[in-house]
Design an enzyme around this catalytic site. Structure first.
Site, mmCIF file in Angstrom:
data_model
loop_
_atom_site.group_PDB
_atom_site.id
_atom_site.type_symbol
_atom_site.label_atom_id
_atom_site.label_comp_id
_atom_site.label_asym_id
_atom_site.label_seq_id
_atom_site.Cartn_x
_atom_site.Cartn_y
_atom_site.Cartn_z
ATOM 1 N N ASN A 1 -1.875 2.090 7.424
ATOM 2 C CA ASN A 1 -0.933 1.189 8.085
ATOM 3 C C ASN A 1 0.207 0.854 7.132
ATOM 4 O O ASN A 1 1.011 -0.026 7.408
ATOM 5 C CB ASN A 1 -1.632 -0.104 8.540
ATOM 6 C CG ASN A 1 -2.454 0.124 9.802
ATOM 7 O OD1 ASN A 1 -2.018 0.799 10.723
ATOM 8 N ND2 ASN A 1 -3.667 -0.412 9.829
ATOM 9 N N ASN A 2 0.253 1.566 6.002
ATOM 10 C CA ASN A 2 1.285 1.318 4.992
ATOM 11 C C ASN A 2 2.597 1.999 5.428
ATOM 12 O O ASN A 2 2.695 3.225 5.484
ATOM 13 C CB ASN A 2 0.771 1.887 3.653
ATOM 14 C CG ASN A 2 1.764 1.754 2.524
ATOM 15 O OD1 ASN A 2 2.971 1.869 2.718
ATOM 16 N ND2 ASN A 2 1.254 1.529 1.329
ATOM 17 N N GLN A 3 3.605 1.167 5.744
ATOM 18 C CA GLN A 3 4.862 1.687 6.298
ATOM 19 C C GLN A 3 5.617 2.560 5.291
ATOM 20 O O GLN A 3 6.290 3.508 5.679
ATOM 21 C CB GLN A 3 5.766 0.524 6.758
ATOM 22 C CG GLN A 3 5.273 -0.171 8.017
ATOM 23 C CD GLN A 3 5.088 0.781 9.210
ATOM 24 O OE1 GLN A 3 5.904 1.655 9.460
ATOM 25 N NE2 GLN A 3 3.983 0.631 9.934
ATOM 26 N N HIS A 4 5.495 2.235 3.992
ATOM 27 C CA HIS A 4 6.157 3.060 2.971
ATOM 28 C C HIS A 4 5.604 4.485 3.014
ATOM 29 O O HIS A 4 6.341 5.453 3.026
ATOM 30 C CB HIS A 4 5.913 2.501 1.567
ATOM 31 C CG HIS A 4 6.662 1.247 1.276
ATOM 32 N ND1 HIS A 4 8.002 1.229 1.001
ATOM 33 C CD2 HIS A 4 6.244 -0.029 1.218
ATOM 34 C CE1 HIS A 4 8.394 -0.009 0.781
ATOM 35 N NE2 HIS A 4 7.328 -0.795 0.912
ATOM 36 N N ASP B 1 -5.846 9.386 -0.566
ATOM 37 C CA ASP B 1 -6.214 8.386 -1.558
ATOM 38 C C ASP B 1 -5.473 8.745 -2.830
ATOM 39 O O ASP B 1 -5.407 9.919 -3.205
ATOM 40 C CB ASP B 1 -7.726 8.350 -1.782
ATOM 41 C CG ASP B 1 -8.167 6.993 -2.320
ATOM 42 O OD1 ASP B 1 -7.598 5.975 -1.903
ATOM 43 O OD2 ASP B 1 -9.072 6.950 -3.170
ATOM 44 N N THR B 2 -4.890 7.730 -3.437
ATOM 45 C CA THR B 2 -4.043 7.969 -4.610
ATOM 46 C C THR B 2 -4.501 7.111 -5.763
ATOM 47 O O THR B 2 -4.934 5.972 -5.559
ATOM 48 C CB THR B 2 -2.571 7.607 -4.275
ATOM 49 O OG1 THR B 2 -2.102 8.506 -3.283
ATOM 50 C CG2 THR B 2 -1.675 7.707 -5.501
ATOM 51 N N PHE C 1 7.012 1.130 -3.948
ATOM 52 C CA PHE C 1 5.957 0.120 -3.945
ATOM 53 C C PHE C 1 5.008 0.386 -5.119
ATOM 54 O O PHE C 1 5.181 1.347 -5.865
ATOM 55 C CB PHE C 1 5.186 0.142 -2.611
ATOM 56 C CG PHE C 1 4.363 1.397 -2.394
ATOM 57 C CD1 PHE C 1 4.963 2.584 -2.016
ATOM 58 C CD2 PHE C 1 2.986 1.384 -2.591
ATOM 59 C CE1 PHE C 1 4.213 3.742 -1.827
ATOM 60 C CE2 PHE C 1 2.223 2.540 -2.404
ATOM 61 C CZ PHE C 1 2.851 3.716 -2.019
ATOM 62 N N ASP D 1 5.514 1.907 -8.843
ATOM 63 C CA ASP D 1 6.805 2.620 -8.939
ATOM 64 C C ASP D 1 7.749 2.056 -10.004
ATOM 65 O O ASP D 1 8.414 2.835 -10.696
ATOM 66 C CB ASP D 1 7.513 2.636 -7.577
ATOM 67 C CG ASP D 1 6.954 3.717 -6.657
ATOM 68 O OD1 ASP D 1 6.213 4.576 -7.146
ATOM 69 O OD2 ASP D 1 7.269 3.683 -5.459
ATOM 70 N N LYS E 1 12.359 10.511 -4.517
ATOM 71 C CA LYS E 1 10.939 10.336 -4.875
ATOM 72 C C LYS E 1 10.072 11.369 -4.151
ATOM 73 O O LYS E 1 9.241 12.033 -4.771
ATOM 74 C CB LYS E 1 10.484 8.909 -4.539
ATOM 75 C CG LYS E 1 9.010 8.681 -4.859
ATOM 76 C CD LYS E 1 8.505 7.304 -4.471
ATOM 77 C CE LYS E 1 6.979 7.260 -4.602
ATOM 78 N NZ LYS E 1 6.384 6.026 -4.086
HETATM 79 P P1 IMP Z 1 -3.761 4.408 -1.974
HETATM 80 O O1 IMP Z 1 -5.116 4.946 -2.154
HETATM 81 O O2 IMP Z 1 -2.801 5.448 -1.556
HETATM 82 O O3 IMP Z 1 -3.711 3.180 -1.114
HETATM 83 O O4 IMP Z 1 -3.208 3.955 -3.385
HETATM 84 C C1 IMP Z 1 -3.917 3.063 -4.200
HETATM 85 C C2 IMP Z 1 -2.949 2.281 -5.035
HETATM 86 O O5 IMP Z 1 -2.223 3.171 -5.881
HETATM 87 C C3 IMP Z 1 -1.886 1.521 -4.243
HETATM 88 O O6 IMP Z 1 -2.332 0.246 -3.887
HETATM 89 C C4 IMP Z 1 -0.759 1.446 -5.236
HETATM 90 O O7 IMP Z 1 -0.977 0.388 -6.135
HETATM 91 C C5 IMP Z 1 -0.893 2.742 -5.995
HETATM 92 N N1 IMP Z 1 -0.004 3.779 -5.425
HETATM 93 C C6 IMP Z 1 -0.294 4.709 -4.503
HETATM 94 N N2 IMP Z 1 0.770 5.489 -4.237
HETATM 95 C C7 IMP Z 1 1.761 5.007 -5.014
HETATM 96 C C8 IMP Z 1 3.134 5.390 -5.186
HETATM 97 O O8 IMP Z 1 3.673 6.313 -4.569
HETATM 98 N N3 IMP Z 1 3.830 4.663 -6.074
HETATM 99 C C9 IMP Z 1 3.303 3.630 -6.781
HETATM 100 N N4 IMP Z 1 2.048 3.223 -6.645
HETATM 101 C C10 IMP Z 1 1.276 3.920 -5.767
#
Ligand code: IMP
Length: 191
Positions: A8-11, A68-69, A148, A151, A171
């Protein structure tokens, strides 16, 4: 093709829509009626991406993908990694996470880090994974207000500015997620 992106993350949504381009109707969790938080109980990015994609597929039967990041900092042994969202607090507090990262790296010379994104795609019940990586360094002060998360602190290799000082297009062209989505597009187009 209609495809659910488990977010649900708009970015993220606009980043992914820009990379996927026309031909894909990317819909969010909310749009398919999933309003609860999906438990991310995996020990790795790969496990969490898979857990989220399966959760959506089991409930909707629709083609879907989940990402997942993690930010992996060399001098911190790969932390915050899978814990990147909740590094400082339980509350996904980007500002607190950035403050904690700066404080953990205070006086540390090795600032090397990378963002890694894993995407799990489930298409017609079959799951496949791709990943995208961008190497870089952690700055000593925050700069920029685009994007976000981490970054404002992440300077990608070969660049002189942080992700938060770039336009979304700049980006996307080099980011972990942009690269993972490019791999996802290859999978989707390879019927
Ligand atoms: P998610 O698993 O994609 O929700 O990422 C986990 C966390 O990694 C997020 O809450 C951010 O703090 C960070 N994160 C993920 N993608 C990015 C990005 O593109 N830039 C900066 N921080 C990010």
């Amino acid at each position: 093709m209609k495809i659910v992106f488990a977010t649900n993350n708009q970015h993220k949504l606009s980043e992914v829509r820009a990379t996927l381009g026309e031909g894909y109707e990317v819909v969010t969790l909310r749009e398919v009626g999933i309003t609860e938080d999906i438990p991310e109980t995996g020990a790795t990015l790969d496990e969490n991406a898979s857990i989220k994609a399966r959760y959506v597929y089991e409930r909707t039967g629709l083609n879907c993908f989940a990402d997942d990041t993690g930010l992996e900092v060399e001098a911190l042994g790969g932390a915050p990694g899978v814990h990147s969202a909740r590094y400082a607090t339980e509350g996904h507090d980007f500002a607190a996470n950035n403050r904690k990262l700066l404080s953990e790296l205070s006086g540390v010379e090795n600032r090397r880090a990378r963002f890694r994104t894993v995407i799990s795609l489930i298409r017609d019940g079959v799951e496949q994974q791709v990943e995208g990586i961008v190497d870089g360094v952690i700055a000593t002060v925050e700069s920029g207000c685009e994007g976000f998360g981490y970054d404002p602190l992440f300077i990608p290799e070969g660049c002189e500015v942080t992700f938060a000082e770039m336009t979304a297009d700049q980006k996307n062209a080099i980011s972990h997620r942009g690269r993972a989505v490019a791999e996802l597009v290859k999978l989707l187009k390879a019927e």
